[in-house]
Design a protein around this motif. Structure first.
Motif, PDB file in Angstrom:
ATOM      1  N   ARG A   1      32.456  29.071  31.725  1.00  9.95           N
ATOM      2  CA  ARG A   1      33.155  27.648  29.474  1.00  9.95           C
ATOM      3  C   ARG A   1      33.611  29.293  28.384  1.00  9.95           C
ATOM      4  O   ARG A   1      32.868  28.291  27.452  1.00  9.95           O
ATOM      5  N   PRO A   2      33.845  30.487  28.703  1.00  3.25           N
ATOM      6  CA  PRO A   2      34.116  31.725  27.748  1.00  3.25           C
ATOM      7  C   PRO A   2      34.872  30.630  26.739  1.00  3.25           C
ATOM      8  O   PRO A   2      35.979  30.288  26.538  1.00  3.25           O
ATOM      9  N   LEU A   3      34.313  31.173  25.055  1.00  2.00           N
ATOM     10  CA  LEU A   3      34.451  30.904  23.742  1.00  2.00           C
ATOM     11  C   LEU A   3      34.780  31.794  23.665  1.00  2.00           C
ATOM     12  O   LEU A   3      34.689  31.936  21.859  1.00  2.00           O
ATOM     13  N   SER A   4      34.503  32.993  23.303  1.00  4.11           N
ATOM     14  CA  SER A   4      35.519  34.280  22.709  1.00  4.11           C
ATOM     15  C   SER A   4      35.604  35.084  23.683  1.00  4.11           C
ATOM     16  O   SER A   4      35.366  35.185  24.606  1.00  4.11           O
ATOM     17  N   GLN A   5      36.222  36.148  22.733  1.00  6.44           N
ATOM     18  CA  GLN A   5      36.443  37.328  23.852  1.00  6.44           C
ATOM     19  C   GLN A   5      35.119  37.936  23.714  1.00  6.44           C
ATOM     20  O   GLN A   5      34.351  38.338  22.678  1.00  6.44           O
ATOM     21  N   PRO A   6      34.695  38.888  24.649  1.00  4.45           N
ATOM     22  CA  PRO A   6      35.266  39.416  25.055  1.00  4.45           C
ATOM     23  C   PRO A   6      34.877  38.770  27.142  1.00  4.45           C
ATOM     24  O   PRO A   6      35.713  38.806  27.909  1.00  4.45           O
ATOM     25  N   ALA A   7      34.269  37.523  26.823  1.00  2.00           N
ATOM     26  CA  ALA A   7      33.851  36.237  27.805  1.00  2.00           C
ATOM     27  C   ALA A   7      35.768  35.991  28.362  1.00  2.00           C
ATOM     28  O   ALA A   7      35.079  35.752  30.184  1.00  2.00           O
ATOM     29  N   GLN A   8      36.168  35.949  28.091  1.00  2.00           N
ATOM     30  CA  GLN A   8      37.257  35.328  28.328  1.00  2.00           C
ATOM     31  C   GLN A   8      37.998  36.064  28.918  1.00  2.00           C
ATOM     32  O   GLN A   8      39.033  35.772  30.511  1.00  2.00           O
ATOM     33  N   GLU A   9      38.085  37.817  28.933  1.00  2.00           N
ATOM     34  CA  GLU A   9      38.888  38.419  29.841  1.00  2.00           C
ATOM     35  C   GLU A   9      37.864  38.704  30.827  1.00  2.00           C
ATOM     36  O   GLU A   9      38.434  38.914  32.037  1.00  2.00           O
TER      37      GLU A   9
ATOM     38  N   ASN B   1      39.730  33.279  13.854  1.00  2.00           N
ATOM     39  CA  ASN B   1      40.987  32.606  14.824  1.00  2.00           C
ATOM     40  C   ASN B   1      42.066  32.727  14.659  1.00  2.00           C
ATOM     41  O   ASN B   1      41.359  34.310  15.131  1.00  2.00           O
ATOM     42  N   GLU B   2      42.550  33.032  15.184  1.00  4.28           N
ATOM     43  CA  GLU B   2      43.595  32.934  15.856  1.00  4.28           C
ATOM     44  C   GLU B   2      44.630  34.738  16.186  1.00  4.28           C
ATOM     45  O   GLU B   2      44.373  35.062  16.027  1.00  4.28           O
ATOM     46  N   GLY B   3      44.893  34.596  14.542  1.00  6.81           N
ATOM     47  CA  GLY B   3      45.517  35.395  13.284  1.00  6.81           C
ATOM     48  C   GLY B   3      44.324  36.603  13.225  1.00  6.81           C
ATOM     49  O   GLY B   3      44.546  37.736  12.649  1.00  6.81           O
ATOM     50  N   ASN B   4      43.113  36.021  13.021  1.00  7.47           N
ATOM     51  CA  ASN B   4      42.757  37.228  12.163  1.00  7.47           C
ATOM     52  C   ASN B   4      40.863  37.290  13.120  1.00  7.47           C
ATOM     53  O   ASN B   4      40.042  36.062  13.272  1.00  7.47           O
ATOM     54  N   HIS B   5      41.487  37.940  14.323  1.00  6.32           N
ATOM     55  CA  HIS B   5      40.296  37.900  15.047  1.00  6.32           C
ATOM     56  C   HIS B   5      38.658  38.558  14.271  1.00  6.32           C
ATOM     57  O   HIS B   5      39.129  39.772  13.650  1.00  6.32           O
ATOM     58  N   ARG B   6      37.346  38.318  13.988  1.00  7.06           N
ATOM     59  CA  ARG B   6      36.624  38.517  13.404  1.00  7.06           C
ATOM     60  C   ARG B   6      35.217  38.879  13.715  1.00  7.06           C
ATOM     61  O   ARG B   6      34.287  37.861  14.057  1.00  7.06           O
ATOM     62  N   PRO B   7      35.855  40.321  15.099  1.00 10.03           N
ATOM     63  CA  PRO B   7      34.394  40.508  15.920  1.00 10.03           C
ATOM     64  C   PRO B   7      32.856  41.254  15.243  1.00 10.03           C
ATOM     65  O   PRO B   7      32.975  41.096  13.629  1.00 10.03           O
ATOM     66  N   THR B   8      32.084  41.147  15.777  1.00 10.05           N
ATOM     67  CA  THR B   8      30.833  41.791  15.520  1.00 10.05           C
ATOM     68  C   THR B   8      30.623  42.544  16.289  1.00 10.05           C
ATOM     69  O   THR B   8      30.309  42.179  17.536  1.00 10.05           O
ATOM     70  N   PHE B   9      29.877  43.701  15.842  1.00  7.62           N
ATOM     71  CA  PHE B   9      29.711  44.645  16.764  1.00  7.62           C
ATOM     72  C   PHE B   9      28.218  44.824  16.976  1.00  7.62           C
ATOM     73  O   PHE B   9      27.608  45.128  15.531  1.00  7.62           O
TER      74      PHE B   9
ATOM     75  N   GLU C   1      34.881  29.680  17.710  1.00  6.78           N
ATOM     76  CA  GLU C   1      34.419  28.450  17.951  1.00  6.78           C
ATOM     77  C   GLU C   1      32.963  28.491  17.141  1.00  6.78           C
ATOM     78  O   GLU C   1      32.451  28.379  18.259  1.00  6.78           O
ATOM     79  N   PRO C   2      32.750  27.470  16.081  1.00  6.25           N
ATOM     80  CA  PRO C   2      31.236  27.366  15.848  1.00  6.25           C
ATOM     81  C   PRO C   2      31.026  26.813  16.820  1.00  6.25           C
ATOM     82  O   PRO C   2      31.259  26.164  16.914  1.00  6.25           O
TER      83      PRO C   2
END
Ligand code: CUA
Length: 339
Positions: free
Chosen positions: A31-39, A157-165, A202-203
């Motif tokens: 049940r991935p809820l983030s990239q890169p887990a989804q990919e 969100n969909e339009g604005n991926h806000r990744p944490t590095f 998803e928070p």
């Protein structure tokens, strides 16, 4: 924030709940809820489907051959017809597997390249995670925040991926950072810096753990990632950036804390405590757990921890400070003022 039920149970039973209690939705890789887990999930499913088809074809032919050509009475004297070489069949069983392997290589390398080549963009958050025996140090160098065991990140969100590095380092032995719903595993290796990123949308609170055996309390090197809405994340940042509050009601405990060797391992921003071997305590009470998830951060477990850390997490590097009951109560009062 999506509550995880076990976290909010009555604090009296919190310790045993944490150790053995029923935990829903723990670390579910499906049940991935983030990239890169989804990919990663999509790639693994493709590999799984191709391998399942191969398994069914090979297994099916095998079962067919076993049933169809099994030994029958009267077969003893005759040998089955012998076939020596067939160019078509040999070409087919060479070319087809090569093609399949080629497809798998291409898909996998594309996913790996996609994940590894991601570069920080405007709006992304940078954090450094340092593995210790047995807890996680978490720093946000650009934001002036140091915390432990809980990584806080904003949701995109969909339009604005806000990744944490994340920059992953280790202070002692090899550890591994793994929050299955957000990303794959990446090791934290001494004298080396590994990189990874997450982009949850998803928070919620996501559980993870150290995934590389690192000594006695490896199993209690738990990790949580709190994904905030953008507004909540800003609020969290502001709170964490404040120096420690000085509460007059906790003056006695403060005195004991600074008179003992607590300060040689722990830092509290805005005071003379600048130790680096243990977790930063500036905003200790903003954290959900103690001892890297070994206990809920409640008055009782805090007190049990101060009285004898070895009781709560045997082998941990915090010694028993031999506090009296009264001193322990005062220290706890001081620590609880660190909001
Ligand atoms: Cu750290 Cu296992």
């Amino acid at each position: 924030m999506r509550p995880r039920s076990y976290l909010y149970h009555s604090t009296g039973r919190a310790l045993s709940l944490f150790a053995f209690g029923k935990i829903d939705s723990v670390t579910n890789i499906f049940r991935p809820l983030s990239q890169p887990a989804q990919e990663i999930k999509e790639t693994s499913f493709l590999v799984l489907v191709i391998c399942t088809v191969i398994f069914l074809v090979v297994g099916g032919l095998l079962v067919y051959a076993i049933v169809r050509f099994r030994h029958r009475p009267g077969d003893e004297a005759t040998e089955p017809p012998q076939v020596y070489g067939s160019n078509q069949i040999e070409t087919a069983w060479t070319v087809l597997p090569v093609l399949i392997v080629f497809v798998l290589i291409l898909v996998t390398s594309r996913t790996i390249a996609d994940i590894q080549n991601r570069k920080p963009a405007a709006g992304s958050v940078n954090a450094t995670v340092v593995g210790h025996q047995w807890w996680w140090e978490i720093r946000y160098p650009e934001l002036g925040i140091v915390t432990a065991n809980e990584l806080h990140v904003p949701a995109g969100n969909e339009g604005n991926h806000r990744p944490t590095f994340l920059k992953l380092q280790s202070a002692d032995v090899a550890h591994s950072f793994w929050v299955p719903q957000l990303a794959g595993k990446t090791d934290l290796i001494p004298n080396r810096e590994n990189l990874m990123w997450i982009a949850p949308t998803e928070p919620g609170t996501y559980l993870g753990n150290c995934a590389e055996y690192c000594g006695m309390q490896h199993a209690r090197m738990l990790l949580r990632v709190v994904v905030h809405t953008p507004q909540d994340f800003e609020r969290w940042l502001k709170e964490q950036q404040q120096p420690a509050i000085e509460d007059a009601n906790a003056a006695e405990g403060r005195k004991i804390f600074f008179a003992n060797s607590c300060v040689s391992c722990h830092a509290i921003r805005g005071t003379s405590a600048k130790g680096v071997f243990g977790p930063d305590l500036t905003h200790l009470m903003s954290r959900q757990t103690l001892a890297s998830g070994a206990a809920l951060n409640s008055h009782d477990s805090l007190r049990a921890w101060i009285r004898d850390p070895q009781q709560l997490k045997v082998g941990c590097l915090m010694p028993n400070m031999q506090m009296s009951d009264k001193e322990a109560d005062q220290i706890v009062a001081y620590l609880q003022s660190l909001r």
